[in-house]
Motif scaffolding. Structure first.
Motif, PDB file in Angstrom:
ATOM      1  N   GLU A   1     -13.628  -3.354  -2.014  1.00 22.86           N
ATOM      2  CA  GLU A   1     -12.300  -2.810  -2.350  1.00 22.86           C
ATOM      3  C   GLU A   1     -11.814  -1.863  -1.258  1.00 22.86           C
ATOM      4  OE1 GLU A   1     -10.350  -3.831  -4.935  1.00 22.86           O
ATOM      5  OE2 GLU A   1     -11.970  -5.306  -4.983  1.00 22.86           O
ATOM      6  N   VAL A   2     -12.732  -1.063  -0.718  1.00 25.65           N
ATOM      7  CA  VAL A   2     -12.360  -0.133   0.358  1.00 25.65           C
ATOM      8  C   VAL A   2     -11.891  -0.910   1.583  1.00 25.65           C
ATOM      9  CG1 VAL A   2     -13.235   1.651   1.935  1.00 25.65           C
ATOM     10  CG2 VAL A   2     -13.937   1.666  -0.466  1.00 25.65           C
TER      11      VAL A   2
ATOM     12  N   SER B   1     -12.737   7.294  10.454  1.00 27.22           N
ATOM     13  CA  SER B   1     -12.461   6.496   9.263  1.00 27.22           C
ATOM     14  C   SER B   1     -11.678   7.286   8.224  1.00 27.22           C
ATOM     15  CB  SER B   1     -13.759   6.017   8.663  1.00 27.22           C
ATOM     16  OG  SER B   1     -14.581   7.115   8.430  1.00 27.22           O
ATOM     17  N   LEU B   2     -11.793   8.600   8.241  1.00 28.98           N
ATOM     18  CA  LEU B   2     -11.037   9.377   7.267  1.00 28.98           C
ATOM     19  C   LEU B   2      -9.796   9.926   7.944  1.00 28.98           C
ATOM     20  CD1 LEU B   2     -13.633  11.341   5.194  1.00 28.98           C
ATOM     21  CD2 LEU B   2     -12.663   9.115   4.842  1.00 28.98           C
TER      22      LEU B   2
ATOM     23  N   GLN C   1       0.855  -1.185   0.000  1.00 26.98           N
ATOM     24  CA  GLN C   1       0.000   0.000   0.000  1.00 26.98           C
ATOM     25  C   GLN C   1       0.890   1.233   0.000  1.00 26.98           C
ATOM     26  OE1 GLN C   1      -1.978   1.049   3.674  1.00 26.98           O
ATOM     27  NE2 GLN C   1      -3.872   1.493   2.597  1.00 26.98           N
TER      28      GLN C   1
ATOM     29  N   CYS D   1     -13.411  12.931  -1.765  1.00 27.08           N
ATOM     30  CA  CYS D   1     -13.654  11.658  -1.076  1.00 27.08           C
ATOM     31  C   CYS D   1     -14.502  10.725  -1.941  1.00 27.08           C
ATOM     32  CB  CYS D   1     -14.335  11.944   0.256  1.00 27.08           C
ATOM     33  SG  CYS D   1     -14.408  10.515   1.299  1.00 27.08           S
TER      34      CYS D   1
ATOM     35  N   LEU E   1      -4.954  -3.521   4.113  1.00 31.04           N
ATOM     36  CA  LEU E   1      -3.561  -3.215   3.749  1.00 31.04           C
ATOM     37  C   LEU E   1      -2.962  -2.223   4.737  1.00 31.04           C
ATOM     38  CD1 LEU E   1      -3.662  -2.723  -0.142  1.00 31.04           C
ATOM     39  CD2 LEU E   1      -2.871  -4.714   1.116  1.00 31.04           C
TER      40      LEU E   1
ATOM     41  N   ALA F   1      -4.453   6.648   0.371  1.00 29.47           N
ATOM     42  CA  ALA F   1      -3.529   5.524   0.599  1.00 29.47           C
ATOM     43  C   ALA F   1      -3.908   4.336  -0.281  1.00 29.47           C
ATOM     44  CB  ALA F   1      -3.550   5.135   2.081  1.00 29.47           C
ATOM     45  N   PRO F   2      -3.745   4.466  -1.590  1.00 31.28           N
ATOM     46  CA  PRO F   2      -4.123   3.365  -2.489  1.00 31.28           C
ATOM     47  C   PRO F   2      -3.137   2.194  -2.451  1.00 31.28           C
ATOM     48  CG  PRO F   2      -3.123   5.143  -3.733  1.00 31.28           C
ATOM     49  CD  PRO F   2      -3.207   5.621  -2.310  1.00 31.28           C
ATOM     50  N   ALA F   3      -3.575   1.056  -2.900  1.00 29.70           N
ATOM     51  CA  ALA F   3      -2.672  -0.094  -3.073  1.00 29.70           C
ATOM     52  C   ALA F   3      -1.640   0.269  -4.143  1.00 29.70           C
ATOM     53  CB  ALA F   3      -3.473  -1.314  -3.503  1.00 29.70           C
TER      54      ALA F   3
ATOM     55  N   SER G   1     -17.866  -2.673  -4.675  1.00 28.47           N
ATOM     56  CA  SER G   1     -17.138  -1.418  -4.537  1.00 28.47           C
ATOM     57  C   SER G   1     -16.651  -1.237  -3.086  1.00 28.47           C
ATOM     58  CB  SER G   1     -18.058  -0.264  -4.961  1.00 28.47           C
ATOM     59  OG  SER G   1     -17.643   0.917  -4.380  1.00 28.47           O
TER      60      SER G   1
ATOM     61  N   ARG H   1     -12.762   7.309  -2.932  1.00 31.56           N
ATOM     62  CA  ARG H   1     -13.221   6.202  -2.103  1.00 31.56           C
ATOM     63  C   ARG H   1     -14.491   5.538  -2.628  1.00 31.56           C
ATOM     64  NH1 ARG H   1     -13.811   5.333   4.373  1.00 31.56           N
ATOM     65  NH2 ARG H   1     -15.648   4.056   4.266  1.00 31.56           N
ATOM     66  N   GLU H   2     -15.525   6.359  -2.866  1.00 30.64           N
ATOM     67  CA  GLU H   2     -16.812   5.743  -3.199  1.00 30.64           C
ATOM     68  C   GLU H   2     -16.877   5.234  -4.634  1.00 30.64           C
ATOM     69  OE1 GLU H   2     -20.194   7.899  -1.758  1.00 30.64           O
ATOM     70  OE2 GLU H   2     -21.473   6.977  -3.297  1.00 30.64           O
TER      71      GLU H   2
ATOM     72  N   GLY I   1     -13.203   3.112  -5.076  1.00 29.41           N
ATOM     73  CA  GLY I   1     -12.847   2.148  -4.015  1.00 29.41           C
ATOM     74  C   GLY I   1     -11.346   2.005  -3.852  1.00 29.41           C
ATOM     75  N   TRP I   2     -10.590   3.051  -4.197  1.00 25.82           N
ATOM     76  CA  TRP I   2      -9.136   2.951  -4.197  1.00 25.82           C
ATOM     77  C   TRP I   2      -8.511   3.071  -2.807  1.00 25.82           C
ATOM     78  CZ3 TRP I   2      -7.702   6.557  -8.923  1.00 25.82           C
ATOM     79  CH2 TRP I   2      -7.864   5.819 -10.103  1.00 25.82           C
ATOM     80  N   SER I   3      -9.158   3.861  -1.956  1.00 28.30           N
ATOM     81  CA  SER I   3      -8.495   4.135  -0.683  1.00 28.30           C
ATOM     82  C   SER I   3      -9.491   4.289   0.454  1.00 28.30           C
ATOM     83  CB  SER I   3      -7.665   5.424  -0.804  1.00 28.30           C
ATOM     84  OG  SER I   3      -7.094   5.752   0.434  1.00 28.30           O
ATOM     85  N   TYR I   4      -9.177   3.648   1.544  1.00 28.64           N
ATOM     86  CA  TYR I   4     -10.004   3.761   2.753  1.00 28.64           C
ATOM     87  C   TYR I   4      -9.966   5.197   3.287  1.00 28.64           C
ATOM     88  CZ  TYR I   4     -11.114   3.041   7.708  1.00 28.64           C
ATOM     89  OH  TYR I   4     -11.637   3.118   8.966  1.00 28.64           O
ATOM     90  N   THR I   5      -8.793   5.830   3.222  1.00 27.67           N
ATOM     91  CA  THR I   5      -8.717   7.228   3.641  1.00 27.67           C
ATOM     92  C   THR I   5      -8.607   8.105   2.397  1.00 27.67           C
ATOM     93  OG1 THR I   5      -6.323   7.316   3.738  1.00 27.67           O
ATOM     94  CG2 THR I   5      -7.428   6.661   5.731  1.00 27.67           C
ATOM     95  N   ALA I   6      -9.334   9.201   2.394  1.00 27.87           N
ATOM     96  CA  ALA I   6      -9.273  10.174   1.298  1.00 27.87           C
ATOM     97  C   ALA I   6      -9.736  11.489   1.900  1.00 27.87           C
ATOM     98  CB  ALA I   6     -10.180   9.753   0.153  1.00 27.87           C
ATOM     99  N   TYR I   7      -8.850  12.447   1.997  1.00 23.52           N
ATOM    100  CA  TYR I   7      -9.207  13.650   2.750  1.00 23.52           C
ATOM    101  C   TYR I   7      -8.433  14.872   2.276  1.00 23.52           C
ATOM    102  CZ  TYR I   7      -4.779  12.768   5.064  1.00 23.52           C
ATOM    103  OH  TYR I   7      -3.458  12.553   5.313  1.00 23.52           O
TER     104      TYR I   7
ATOM    105  N   ASN J   1      -8.505  -2.370   1.112  1.00 23.44           N
ATOM    106  CA  ASN J   1      -7.502  -1.310   1.292  1.00 23.44           C
ATOM    107  C   ASN J   1      -7.295  -1.004   2.783  1.00 23.44           C
ATOM    108  OD1 ASN J   1      -7.009   1.865   1.591  1.00 23.44           O
ATOM    109  ND2 ASN J   1      -6.017   1.136  -0.269  1.00 23.44           N
TER     110      ASN J   1
ATOM    111  N   ASN K   1       0.509  -3.546   6.024  1.00 23.72           N
ATOM    112  CA  ASN K   1       1.586  -2.553   5.977  1.00 23.72           C
ATOM    113  C   ASN K   1       1.810  -1.892   7.334  1.00 23.72           C
ATOM    114  OD1 ASN K   1       2.393  -1.903   2.854  1.00 23.72           O
ATOM    115  ND2 ASN K   1       0.325  -2.686   3.055  1.00 23.72           N
TER     116      ASN K   1
END
Lengths: 438, 500
Positions: free
Chosen positions: B209-210, B19-20, A240, A276, B216, A308-310, B206, A280-281, A284-290, B213, B221
């Motif tokens: 995938e979140v 979460s963010l 990641q 975001c 990860l 924080a994408p893979a 969708s 994210r939505e 679906g690339w990253s759990y955090t997006a800010y 991540n 990580n």
């Protein structure tokens, strides 16, 4: 709601909120300058000074000092940031007098023992090493450097590896002598304590200090714009990445700050905001997006996009960040009224706790404002038109004037990065390269 | 929305991480355009004196509050006080939903939490991560509100929204200002998604995938996450506490929509839920709103849970990881009792005396005096079933991990023999302060009530700590320590720097 009282005692300013619900007191002893006061080549000096305060006093060894404090169940933590250095504490009401007596001793009569100083340097080196083990902390470290370079704001308040060996115990003593004065301290108390109870305790903390001390000189200018570069922080075995886009903006005292802050929130401060949603939505690339943009600062504040994408999605995500940033810099922004409503609904929480209100009041003081001005923020936000907000974004952000900082394993990402951004200068740093002899 | 790591503390510290992460002003939220608008702005503003009185109501007061609701069938089950300052009450609806209320007039805000008695321990081998993944999907559309509405509506009200999943439970939390129809709105949305959630393939894929991540970030990580995953695998060979709440990547990738639909049916029902409301609220009005929105929901037959019991540990277990880190790190854990065990309070005091602050035994000996470690910390799991007492230690460069483990072991046993009354008093003071700090915040308070009610059916455990700590005698604490920290019961995970 709480009412924050402010009074002057000699050259110091004291804030307090009486709240007798629970038999405890929170307090903050604040020095008006944080790591910005560290001399060139001695980053971390203020932090070392604040740590040394709790490593023994004239009458009490480190062991005895902490035994006394902790036997009361009291808390006392040094926190050093760029703009402020704080001793933050809490105690049960029945132990207030004894706790503040220890605080007073720590502030006025630190032992500054050579052995403890040496141990502290070793401890800090270990901490700086371990900071690199955390990818999020690692990217923050390089973000500061990418934006501010050699400027004092580019240094970590925790200290810099190369500077630690330059710092002597004499430097610590000098800083203590220079900076600890009545005019440099702000004191804050909230909880089960009245002004009558407080005043004699404040006197004991303030009276021994000289009236005035060294104040911070003017800061060198910070960059207003940046040439595009990608900083790749090479760390092994990453699946990641940490991707940041950073751009300079303005100081916290600039009249556009509020409008810009609202724009930042509209762009990436909520789950439904453009940034975001796109990262994210939709993907679906990253759990955090800010988006990060902090208010209540007097130093220039950066605008940061974070995700924080893979590893497989990192290059696409960096490109997306840039593609979303550029229209924003041209004033294209939606969702401003939604962000406004969010803030107005949320504002009661900003002023809902006595301890939080004290910190906010101190921040206002440092910006040269009265504490009550914080209550005027909702009206200011309401008065801003959408055009005001777009104009602020357009004025303080510039197309392609940003840097990207990525923590990733270079061998996995270097080639696709160069192919995707052929015009960008890519600089690669080993994640521990500045820690020679670590 | 997050899975709670095993290092998080529930008891005295807030659990819900954002979460963010790191954003200065984010929460989790959505807008409705056609919801319950009829009562907007029509609510009576409750005067401050009413709130002040309500914060310490007794049983009679709560019964009075229920009188206008006599036809609803709501019953008052329990009222508990703390330090003559606050009181909280538990009510029950006929469908089994529990409701806990506590008035706090300090500021015009409130926290609303919905707890479900389902966590990762209710999952099956090969299907790990379901509870947490499902928590993410709860923010999607329902039969009444399409995907996106919840967040937009909450954000437009300034709501701080979050959710968390751990081994024993899942909960959803919202903090809102006490104005307009905020309470009515959140009651509506929470009751709606308890029974009307729509689970479709596109949304699920969708969000999956979140979640991958998130894994990860929090495990693959993360050095702490990797070590914790390994520790629980070896400490719980049979029990379902063995897997991480976020689940294994292979299992996540194999998850099917049908399994999630069944999960919803099995666990999301009023008779498996607790609503906790803390803050500027009025009892009758709050209960009426809850009854109107949740009262019609039907109780469900819940999937029975039978824990897999681990055989007693008879020898030391150890794992070694190689990671790109600067310094060796060591986790050592001993089996510990569940949080409602009479022994647990003694271990809380011991944890404080061993690790909390510079005067704590282990910190003083290993970090300050002997300089063999740069840090040592302790963590006692607040689980519904038997968990762990963990120690995390970072040896100084040049200190062998075997030596540090031996030293730690010896120091722990020594400390348990020599602990003094003064140290116990120190721990009581420290824990009392931390408890009072958590009562200052609506969300922390609601978390304590929800946690204890979900795990043990008794929210008042949040109020009982101080008395329990006071009643413990020194010799008893020593005995519990000696029983817990037995050398052969150690579970060890060592992470060493890799060859890079």
């Amino acid at each position: 709601m709480y009412h924050c009282e402010k009074f002057k005692y000699k050259a110091s300013t004291v804030f307090f909120i009486e709240d007798a619900k629970w038999p405890m007191v929170n307090f903050v002893i604040t020095l008006r300058t944080g790591s910005l006061a560290d001399p060139f080549g001695k980053a971390g000096l203020t932090r070392i000074l604040f740590n040394m305060l709790l490593r023994g006093t004239k009458n009490l060894s480190r062991t005895h000092f902490n035994d006394r404090l902790e036997n009361l169940g009291s808390q006392l933590d040094p926190i050093v940031g760029t703009e402020l250095a704080i001793l933050r504490g809490a105690c049960l009401k029945r132990h207030l007098k004894e706790t503040l007596s220890l605080v007073q001793e720590a502030l006025h009569e630190p032992r500054f023992e050579e052995k403890e100083f040496e141990h502290l340097l070793i401890d800090i080196r270990e901490e700086l090493k371990q900071e690199r083990d955390d990818d999020d902390a690692l990217v923050e470290l390089y973000l500061r450097r990418a934006l501010f370079g050699e400027h004092p704001l580019g240094r970590s308040p925790l200290g810099e590896w190369k500077d630690l060996q330059q710092i002597t115990l004499q430097d610590v003593k000098e800083l203590h002598k220079q900076r600890f004065s009545q005019d440099q301290f702000l004191l804050g108390f909230s909880g089960d304590v009245s002004q009558e109870e407080l005043t004699p305790l404040v006197q004991k903390i303030i009276d021994p200090l000289p009236e005035t001390g060294h104040t911070l000189g003017p800061m060198p200018p910070t960059p207003e714009t940046l040439s595009p570069e990608i900083w790749l922080i090479d760390k092994p075995e990453r699946t990641q990445t940490q991707c940041r886009l950073i751009s300079p903006t303005m100081s916290g005292n600039h009249p556009d700050t509020t409008a810009f802050w609202l724009g930042a929130m509209a762009f990436g401060g909520t789950f439904t905001s453009t940034f975001c949603k796109e990262v994210r939505e939709i993907r679906g690339w990253s759990y955090t997006a800010y988006v990060q943009y902090r208010r209540y600062r007097y130093t220039p504040v950066p605008f940061v996009l974070g995700s924080a994408p893979a590893t497989e999605q990192a290059v696409d995500c960096l490109a997306l960040q840039a593609d979303l940033f550029n229209p924003l810099a041209n004033g294209k922004l939606e969702g401003i009224d939604h962000a406004r409503q969010y803030f107005l609904g949320y504002f009661p929480f900003e002023i809902s706790s006595a301890a939080g209100l004290i910190i906010l009041a101190m921040r206002m003081e440092l910006l040269g404002k009265e504490p009550d001005e914080m209550f005027a923020l909702p009206e200011k936000i309401k008065a801003l038109s959408d055009d005001d907000v777009r104009h602020a974004m357009q004025t303080h952000l510039h197309e392609n004037a940003f840097r990207s900082v990525v923590v990733a394993t270079a061998k996995d990402i270097k080639k696709p990065l160069a192919e995707r951004f052929p015009d960008a200068k890519i600089r690669i740093f080993d994640y521990r390269e500045d820690m020679a002899n670590a | 929305m997050t899975s709670v790591s095993h290092k998080s503390r529930i008891r005295l510290i807030r659990i819900a991480e954002h979460s963010l992460a790191k954003s200065t002003y984010v929460s989790h939220c959505r807008t409705i355009s056609h919801l319950v608008k009829k009562n907007v702005e029509s609510k009576p503003i409750i005067c401050h004196e009413q709130f002040l009185r309500m914060q310490c109501w007794d049983t009679n007061d709560y019964q009075e509050a229920l009188k206008p609701l006599s036809e609803t069938g709501i019953t008052l089950e329990a009222v508990h006080h703390f330090a003559h300052k606050i009181s909280a009450a538990r009510f029950s609806l006929q469908n089994g939903l529990k409701v806990i209320l506590m008035a706090n007039p300090a500021a015009p805000i409130f926290s609303y939490q919905t707890w479900f008695k389902v966590g990762s321990k209710h999952e099956k081998v090969g299907k790990t991560g379901l509870a947490h993944l499902f928590e993410h999907l709860m923010f999607k559309g329902t039969r009444n509100h399409p995907t996106g509405e919840f967040d937009i509506e909450m954000e437009s009200r300034g709501c701080q929204t979050n959710a968390a999943t751990w081994v024993d439970w899942t909960y959803y939390t919202q903090s809102l200002a006490q104005h307009k129809d905020n309470l009515e709105c959140i009651v509506h949305f929470e009751s709606d998604r308890m029974s009307n959630l729509i689970l479709d393939e596109k949304t699920f894929r969708s969000e999956l995938e979140v979640v991958k991540n998130e894994r990860l970030m929090s495990v693959d990580n993360s050095i702490g996450g990797s070590m914790s995953e390994k520790l629980y695998q070896q400490a719980f060979p049979e029990h379902h506490y063995q897997w991480p709440t976020i689940g294994y990547m292979d299992d996540l990738e194999k998850t099917e929509l049908a399994t999630l639909k069944q999960f919803y049916k099995n666990f999301y029902a009023p008779n498996n839920a607790i609503v906790v409301v803390v803050g500027a609220i009025e009892a009758t009005q709050t209960l009426e709103l809850i009854w109107k929105s949740y009262g019609h929901l039907q109780p469900q037959e819940l999937e029975p849970y039978a824990p897999e019991l681990d055989p007693p540990q008879t020898s030391v277990r150890m794992s070694l990881l190689s990671k790109p880190i600067s310094t060796t790190q060591v986790l050592i854990a001993y089996p510990a009792p569940p949080q409602n065990s009479p022994e647990y309070s003694a271990l809380e005091l011991l944890n404080n005396t061993l690790c909390d602050g510079e005067s704590a035994h282990l910190y003083r000996k290993l970090v300050i005096e002997d300089r063999v470690a740069s840090d040592v910390s302790g963590f006692l799991t607040p689980f519904a079933e038997a968990g762990l007492f963990e120690f995390a230690i970072t040896p100084m460069p040049g200190i062998n991990h075997d030596d540090i483990i031996e030293k730690l072991d010896a120091e722990i046993r020594q400390a348990c023999l020599n602990i003094t009354q003064e140290e116990v008093d120190k721990a009581r003071n420290s824990l009392e302060l931390a408890l009072l700090q958590s009562f200052q915040d609506n969300e922390s308070c609601a978390e304590m009530f929800g946690h204890f009610e979900a795990n043990f059916g008794d929210f008042s455990m949040a109020f009982k700590h101080i008395d329990e700590w006071k009643e413990l005698e020194l010799e008893h604490i020593k005995a519990i320590g000696q029983k817990t920290f037995q050398a052969h019961k150690k579970n060890i995970v060592i992470a060493k720097p890799s060859e890079h």
